[in-house]
Design an enzyme around this catalytic site. Structure first.
Site, short mmCIF file in Angstrom:
data_model
loop_
_atom_site.label_atom_id
_atom_site.label_comp_id
_atom_site.label_asym_id
_atom_site.label_seq_id
_atom_site.Cartn_x
_atom_site.Cartn_y
_atom_site.Cartn_z
N ASN A 211 0.69 -1.28 -0.03
CA ASN A 211 -0.09 -0.09 0.00
C ASN A 211 0.84 1.40 0.08
O ASN A 211 0.32 2.34 -0.38
CB ASN A 211 -0.93 0.12 1.29
CG ASN A 211 -1.49 1.41 1.49
OD1 ASN A 211 -2.42 1.82 0.89
ND2 ASN A 211 -0.84 2.02 2.54
N SER B 294 -3.70 2.47 -8.80
CA SER B 294 -4.45 3.76 -8.96
C SER B 294 -5.30 3.89 -10.14
O SER B 294 -5.04 3.23 -11.19
CB SER B 294 -3.60 5.12 -8.63
OG SER B 294 -4.41 6.12 -9.09
N TYR C 96 4.03 9.59 -11.27
CA TYR C 96 3.05 9.04 -10.54
C TYR C 96 2.36 8.25 -11.41
O TYR C 96 1.97 6.88 -11.03
CB TYR C 96 2.04 10.02 -9.85
CG TYR C 96 0.92 9.30 -8.55
CD1 TYR C 96 1.52 8.60 -7.64
CD2 TYR C 96 -0.26 9.17 -9.12
CE1 TYR C 96 0.61 8.05 -6.73
CE2 TYR C 96 -1.25 8.55 -8.38
CZ TYR C 96 -0.88 7.99 -7.03
OH TYR C 96 -1.79 7.52 -6.10
N LYS D 160 2.27 3.89 -11.26
CA LYS D 160 1.21 2.98 -11.17
C LYS D 160 0.98 2.05 -12.08
O LYS D 160 0.35 1.07 -11.86
CB LYS D 160 0.04 3.95 -10.56
CG LYS D 160 0.12 4.59 -9.35
CD LYS D 160 0.16 3.67 -8.20
CE LYS D 160 0.17 4.19 -6.49
NZ LYS D 160 0.12 3.37 -5.79
N ILE E 241 -9.89 9.32 -2.84
CA ILE E 241 -9.96 8.78 -1.57
C ILE E 241 -9.80 9.97 -0.48
O ILE E 241 -8.59 10.55 -0.68
CB ILE E 241 -9.39 7.39 -1.01
CG1 ILE E 241 -9.81 6.51 -2.33
CG2 ILE E 241 -9.67 6.97 -0.01
CD1 ILE E 241 -11.10 5.97 -2.25
P1 NDP Z 1 -1.15 8.62 2.85
O1 NDP Z 1 0.08 9.59 2.51
O2 NDP Z 1 -2.22 8.94 3.68
O3 NDP Z 1 -0.37 7.42 3.42
C1 NDP Z 1 0.80 6.66 2.83
C2 NDP Z 1 1.62 5.92 4.08
O4 NDP Z 1 2.72 5.42 3.21
C3 NDP Z 1 2.19 6.82 5.02
O5 NDP Z 1 1.75 6.05 6.34
C4 NDP Z 1 3.55 6.98 4.61
O6 NDP Z 1 4.24 6.97 6.08
C5 NDP Z 1 3.89 5.63 4.12
N1 NDP Z 1 5.24 5.35 3.21
C6 NDP Z 1 5.46 6.37 2.46
N2 NDP Z 1 6.88 5.93 2.35
C7 NDP Z 1 7.18 4.81 2.56
C8 NDP Z 1 8.11 4.05 2.57
N3 NDP Z 1 9.26 4.24 1.88
N4 NDP Z 1 8.23 2.84 3.28
C9 NDP Z 1 6.85 2.41 4.25
N5 NDP Z 1 5.81 3.49 4.10
C10 NDP Z 1 6.10 4.45 3.55
O7 NDP Z 1 -1.71 7.91 1.46
P2 NDP Z 1 -3.11 7.11 1.16
O8 NDP Z 1 -3.44 6.43 2.10
O9 NDP Z 1 -4.00 8.07 0.47
O10 NDP Z 1 -2.35 6.44 -0.20
C11 NDP Z 1 -2.21 4.86 0.19
C12 NDP Z 1 -1.95 4.06 -1.25
O11 NDP Z 1 -3.29 4.44 -1.93
C13 NDP Z 1 -0.56 4.72 -2.23
O12 NDP Z 1 -0.10 3.72 -2.57
C14 NDP Z 1 -1.54 5.93 -3.03
O13 NDP Z 1 -0.83 6.09 -4.13
C15 NDP Z 1 -2.84 5.03 -3.36
N6 NDP Z 1 -3.89 5.89 -3.75
C16 NDP Z 1 -4.45 6.69 -3.01
C17 NDP Z 1 -5.57 7.54 -3.48
C18 NDP Z 1 -6.21 8.52 -2.65
O14 NDP Z 1 -6.98 9.32 -3.31
N7 NDP Z 1 -5.73 8.80 -1.61
C19 NDP Z 1 -5.85 7.42 -5.09
C20 NDP Z 1 -5.34 6.34 -5.70
C21 NDP Z 1 -4.40 5.49 -4.91
P3 NDP Z 1 4.66 8.58 6.40
O15 NDP Z 1 3.52 8.77 7.36
O16 NDP Z 1 5.75 8.54 7.18
O17 NDP Z 1 4.70 9.58 5.21
#
Ligand code: NDP
Length: 270
Positions: free
Chosen positions: A86, A138, A151, A155, A184
């Site tokens: 994720n 995505s 991005y 994806k 989201i």
């Molecule tokens: P958030 O930014 O809310 O959360 C992302 C999480 O990933 C954070 O906890 C972050 O940690 C962690 N993270 C970042 N880099 C790393 C790393 N190198 N190793 C381990 N963990 C890491 O994002 P979302 O919850 O919105 O997104 C989750 C997934 O869903 C992603 O892949 C995103 O691309 C995908 N997505 C999201 C959409 C949306 O509308 N929100 C739409 C389509 C896809 P930290 O808190 O330290 O930054």
């Protein structure tokens, strides 16, 4: 809430917040032991009668970190049944502004991360003869917002990885699928909404891009992940499943030709 994943061990990357957090909680609610790997946050454990949620340090871009994280999970729980890739980041810049470092960082988190996780987890799934890998892709692998070149490329790469893993690991009893969220409500894209002075207007307009009249919430992505991680999807592999309220199924029309439809939607989004 249920026991669909009773006895299973699941790993969720980037599960400290947003969609990953909702996935971890949803899988734990179905009685899986869930290990969240994230770059930030302290290692902790929270346990209820039926579920266990553990947080360990993990940087998915770093091979040593991935190897050591997988080792720790195996030492403690002996197996990994479910892997949810994720963790993801987005850099919102035009191709001219985007640096090579931006490109490399996004590819490292969004694409090398899932590859490294699958590389170290797959042998363990193969050992037990079954496993489910669920990637978070995505809808931007199909349709792209402006200034998201890197991005979208990362994806689209995740979708290719999904196909490859489904084909290569199928004979070992391992399935691989991707959930493709639309818009989201998480920190990842909240910045867009906050950039605009009229927040309620932008929220309403975002809702109206979706035939269901609203944006999605992390729990709705988590429900799709649960299905793909469970035996209920036992013959589904190599699929990209959009969770986007049909946003990417609607062809845009000039607003003047779309008035009646928009009026109907606006009643849903006031
Ligand atoms: P958030 O930014 O809310 O959360 C992302 C999480 O990933 C954070 O906890 C972050 O940690 C962690 N993270 C970042 N880099 C790393 C790393 N190198 N190793 C381990 N963990 C890491 O994002 P979302 O919850 O919105 O997104 C989750 C997934 O869903 C992603 O892949 C995103 O691309 C995908 N997505 C999201 C959409 C949306 O509308 N929100 C739409 C389509 C896809 P930290 O808190 O330290 O930054």
């Amino acid at each position: 809430m249920g026991n669909k994943l009773s006895g299973k061990v699941a790993v969720v990357t980037g599960g400290n917040r947003g969609i990953g957090r909702a996935i971890a909680e949803r899988l734990a609610a179905e009685e899986a032991v869930v290990v969240v790997g994230d770059v930030s946050g302290e290692p902790t454990t929270s346990k209820s009668s039926a579920s266990e949620l553990i947080f360990l340090q993990l940087d998915v871009t770093n091979q040593e970190s991935v190897r050591s994280f997988v080792d720790k999970v195996l030492q403690r729980f002996g197996k990994i049944d479910i892997l949810v890739n994720n963790a993801g980041i987005v850099v919102h810049k035009s191709i001219d502004e985007q640096t090579v470092e931006d490109w490399d960082r996004m590819m490292a988190v969004n694409l090398r991360g899932p590859f490294l996780m699958a590389k170290y987890v797959a042998p363990e799934m193969r050992r037990t003869g079954s496993g489910a890998i669920v990637n978070i892709g995505s809808v931007e692998a199909f349709m792209v917002n402006p200034w998201h070149t890197a991005y979208a490329a990362s994806k689209a790469g995740v979708h290719g990885l999904t196909l490859g893993l489904a084909v290569d690991l199928g004979p070992d009893g391992i399935r691989c699928n991707t959930v493709c969220p639309g818009w989201i409500d998480t920190d990842l894209n909240r910045a867009y909404v906050e950039m605009h002075p009229d927040r309620s207007l932008i929220e309403r307009e975002l809702g109206q891009l979706h035939p269901v009249g609203r944006i999605g919430c992390p729990k709705e992505v988590a429900n799709a992940v649960l299905w793909l991680a469970s035996e209920e999807s036992s013959f589904v592999s190599g699929e990209m499943i959009a969770v986007d309220g049909a946003r990417t199924r609607k062809i845009s029309l000039p607003p003047i030709l779309d008035e009646e439809y928009r009026a109907k939607l606006s009643k849903l989004t006031v």
